[in-house]
Design an enzyme around this catalytic site. Structure first.
Site, mmCIF file in Angstrom:
data_model
loop_
_atom_site.group_PDB
_atom_site.id
_atom_site.type_symbol
_atom_site.label_atom_id
_atom_site.label_comp_id
_atom_site.label_asym_id
_atom_site.label_seq_id
_atom_site.Cartn_x
_atom_site.Cartn_y
_atom_site.Cartn_z
ATOM 1 N N GLY A 181 39.224 38.661 43.927
ATOM 2 C CA GLY A 181 39.000 37.344 44.502
ATOM 3 C C GLY A 181 38.088 37.389 45.719
ATOM 4 C CB CYS A 182 36.621 34.576 47.552
ATOM 5 S SG CYS A 182 38.117 33.586 47.757
#
Lengths: 348, 348, 348, 348
Positions: free
Chosen positions: A144-145
């Site tokens: 994820g980010c």
């Protein structure tokens, strides 16, 4: 041509996958699935996409695909991945289902894992650290980010044994919460800046720690299921009134810090051949990565306190989600890693 | 490969030209000129562009070029165009210098025109109406953002003799004012919406009128220097707290309006083969054109008043500036009109 | 001290009523009712309000009140107003229930009216036009944001017989849609500008027409249930990426327009003694009314077309809702009209 | 009535001083000075202020004043303060000139100090810590926005000996840079988040350290020129795409941290009688302080790392500038501390 299906095509990561893959010369999009929009044209969900192609059900989308992108909520991938792998389809999962050892996943996500036996088959899809595992990967857990930004910000320090007393202070745009997130109305977000899930309560905490623990143990090129040396940190995310963008401001306080010049040398060497990592003296800004697959990194040594401060910016929907997934896809299928991926963003 | 120079490469339209042309398979960028940044790397002006290429002086940039894009302030093109044409270079001018008959230009822009003799050689670069003139064009006057949106919104009505009592109410994002505009500080723009230069005082007024007067006289495919039938309208622009985007809301009150269905038929036929014009029942939103060369048009008949309302949205830096310039370039050089130009934007 | 209850205190208009009335020297807040937050402290709904007072149920809030503000969804007021009036409580209704003749209300709002017999008892609460009716009012129908701006923009023209071929092009911030509005997520609103419910489909259309029809018939000071002369117009609202603010851009095309100077004289005379109406040469901006009860008006004569353009800006939550309600309250109870109401906003 | 002059009335802090002081029952505004706008009406600079009062020159403004607010650039106050004090006028200086010992000021601000002899006469105007010195103050050095937030976030830890390994990660809205700041254009700020002057290079660093060093040495109520015990920290500010607001996220890692409950007890006791400090379990958001003089504080103990994280939010133009200045004024002149100052903000 690789036949590709996207499951979850009416979410933000799905929209970015469509935007990127429609320009990919080696891809034929054979199915765009959405539970909420099946049967409707793309433009019903996406004002920016004039294509008349309709969304389909997941089953229809999966029928013909060689490779499947799962841009679905946590808990969905673990249900269908066993079938997909059995049918010989390759999977890039943008959700959290196969990122963490199942007991750690269950503890932090509060969900039982229904196919833990496939975790050992998953390759962790942070290309900059796991490049050599990807060509053979059948199942990729796309990070994820926040995790991508924090890991790449601190990996060179971890590799060098400098990852002491880590603090990851991070800020994200609103799209990181997804399309249906409550509490993201314009009137309550604009002109506001706030922390949320701070200090050891955000689910991305153990994943950052796991990544850095691997680098600390294995160095530059790590293996998903290889050795790791423990590492604990404080993670505090904040919400910024903007649509896209993540900036991590990470602090390390090693007993004997190198000079700033030595640190730049370390980072430049570590990322020397990475097409999407940009190490500069200039401080990063999220807007400089808007729409691109870039991670922009800079650092400072606080001479008064001997503390290292590292900054890393990226677009949470591109390098933090869909762009990274396509980068993994390119590695898996032998395409040039930058195919269909911009190394420059949009300004202003 | 066409050798291309961009003069004004450190302004917003220049940045967009670089972003688009670096993906153009038939273009070699041989010079990026900036008076303010000559000698500095691109990243000094543009945080999103990692390229190490330096900006040069205009002279250096022009030396090798086959085709020159002028993304310069009004009044600059008229000084160098005579030389460029004489040397056999082709020019796409994004400024206002050759858009209007010189006396009209002088009256509205308050500048003397120093090369009026070249106005008859200029082709007006609104591809949707001037397609057939472009292959031979040596000098293209690329229209601006408000004018493109307003003209394309109303051209079908003008062609059909329905352009009565026209009002063009328009709204623009801040980048339309350029990079150095005074009064555009975030603190004074955010949470503000305001009109400016209203009611016959904005310079784009005569250009919209001229375009529609041509269509009114000549119909679907017009010639820059052909017949025109006069037409006067009220134009009121507003500033919106956003970076990109133009939306025109245009009102026409013909004596006997067609039905809404007939109007849609008219618009769909008029733009049937245009790759960048999208006519839909759904109302346009500027964000749906973000980063793309699209013009998004919808209309309504107000049954209670017999008034036609037409909406047109576009990205002021793409279809309203750099994208349209590349569309002209593609027509001039025989490339497919969509080469390097997106027909889909970025969302969210 | 007037004992005041607010029903709907966890909506945006409710929050503004609390903010304004807590500074009102003649008011004692005896009940803040919320169906969704009853029993919780104010800060559960409102991060800006430190007060420990809890929200209550409507019944508890109404028990002691002399005057009741209803900041509730359409259709609620019509159910409880009969009881409140019978108990001798005075009511200021911020919803649409008593703004229009019940058959018109039913046609445009798609709701049956359950207490149409009270419509003749309602006073229309646009103070600038209905000042003399308010001291005796028992039930005030407080007009909404678009209607207030459009009516005050055009009333002087209507009074003078100049309201020909009216078009009301309007733009609003997001808070006008209320706290629970779907489709207002930051990621889909920021960097977007779009029309909605255009051309005779927005519910505020007949109310603007009714107001101007009254002024056209009765002149400067009108009576809610007095004569009116019909008038039809085109109304097109747009959504702006900002939290607060309405700007109306209104067009009138009378057969023989006055000069701009005469128009300013007309407007200045019409609003000469109004504490909240500001008529200036400078063009209004919504931000200039932020947090204040001001309506800011300017106008232009488009000399080329003989068309009058009038601009009016206000804060939709203050003069467009809660501030206007308190202005009505002040008139009803004999307080100075500006009590607790700012005539200056907040900048930047 | 105290006769008050504001020098620098056309800057943002000046605008806020006007907005606040025009509601102050004990104040008569006798002069609003602006070098850039002298002779023009207030509305020339401030669209939100309808008052016809003109700006004057500083000399005219100062002639009659009892108390003078200096909202001027650094380096101005030091030139006129000697004269003002000699004439018996009291001064509240919002600039940095008297906040630091002159040698420290000179080192960090790069300006020679022309009246260092008055530094010992200056009282540091952070009311929560210096309350008892203010009634006699003739010259108050009003602290800035970052410093106020960081000091109040960490003072209880410093008082308790828990201020170990301090990091102050901060984020600010754009108005903190003032009205004329370069690089704050909307198009380059919106959709961007970035660090600036990080890691020991921002001028506010020594002031935060000095404040906490005093509290560490003297405890709850400190004296400007009293004892201090050294303390060094890392300060990293960031720019957020919003107009107002500061949020500090501060990290302390004491050898033996108390429990979270004990920490809340400490903070609640420390600020028990402070009208403008709000300590809550709920995490602060800048928007919750918008327009108010509030400092909103919360904290967390990261149980996994034993690190304390403290959050403090405020409105940089109110508690971070003009509101704090009026709070000082109220203390100096014996008014209730909250006179003319809101303890609740505006939402949304």
């Amino acid at each position: 041509m690789i036949k590709v299906a996207i499951i979850g095509a009416s979410g933000y990561a799905g929209a970015e996958l469509i935007r990127i893959l429609r320009r990919h010369p080696g891809v034929q999009l054979v199915g765009l699935a959405s539970r909420t929009h099946a049967g409707q044209p793309l433009s019903a969900a996406w004002p920016h996409l004039p294509d008349p192609t309709p969304f389909t059900s997941p089953d229809a989308a999966l029928a013909e695909a060689d490779t499947v992108f799962l841009a679905t909520p946590n808990g969905y991938a673990m249900q269908i991945v066993p079938t997909l792998l059995e049918r010989g389809q390759r999977v890039i999962d943008l959700s959290a289902d196969y990122r963490l050892p199942p007991p750690v996943f269950e503890a932090w996500y509060g969900l039982p894992h229904t196919s833990p036996e496939h975790y050992p088959n998953a390759t962790y899809g942070l290309v900059e650290l796991h490049r050599h595992e990807l060509p053979e990967a059948r199942l990729v857990a796309n990070p994820g980010c926040y995790v991508t930004a924090a890991t790449l910000a601190l990996a060179p320090l971890a590799a060098e044994g400098l990852a002491h007393h880590l603090i990851v202070n991070a800020a994200s745009g609103v799209s990181g919460a997804g399309r249906d997130a409550a509490g993201t109305s314009f009137a309550e977000i604009n002109e506001d800046y706030k922390p949320y899930k701070p200090a050891g309560t955000h689910r991305h905490t153990p994943e950052i720690e796991l990544n850095l623990a691997r680098v600390q143990a294995q160095g530059r090129h790590v293996r998903t299921h290889g050795e790791r040396r423990d590492l604990t940190l404080t993670f505090v995310p904040h919400l910024v009134p903007m649509t896209r963008g993540i900036l991590v401001t990470a602090y390390a306080t090693p007993p004997t810090p190198p000079t700033e010049a030595e640190l730049y040398e370390l980072y430049r060497a570590f990322y020397a051949h990475e097409p999407f990592v940009r190490v500069t003296e200039a401080l990063p800004r999220t807007k400089g990565t808007w729409g691109a697959n870039t991670v922009w990194i800079a650092l400072r040594l606080d001479a008064r306190t001997g503390r290292i401060v590292v900054f890393a910016a990226l677009d949470n929907l591109v390098k933090g989600a869909a762009g990274q997934a396509v980068q993994n896809f390119n590695r898996m299928h032998g395409f040039d890693e930058t195919t269909a991926l911009d190394t420059a963003g949009v300004w202003p």
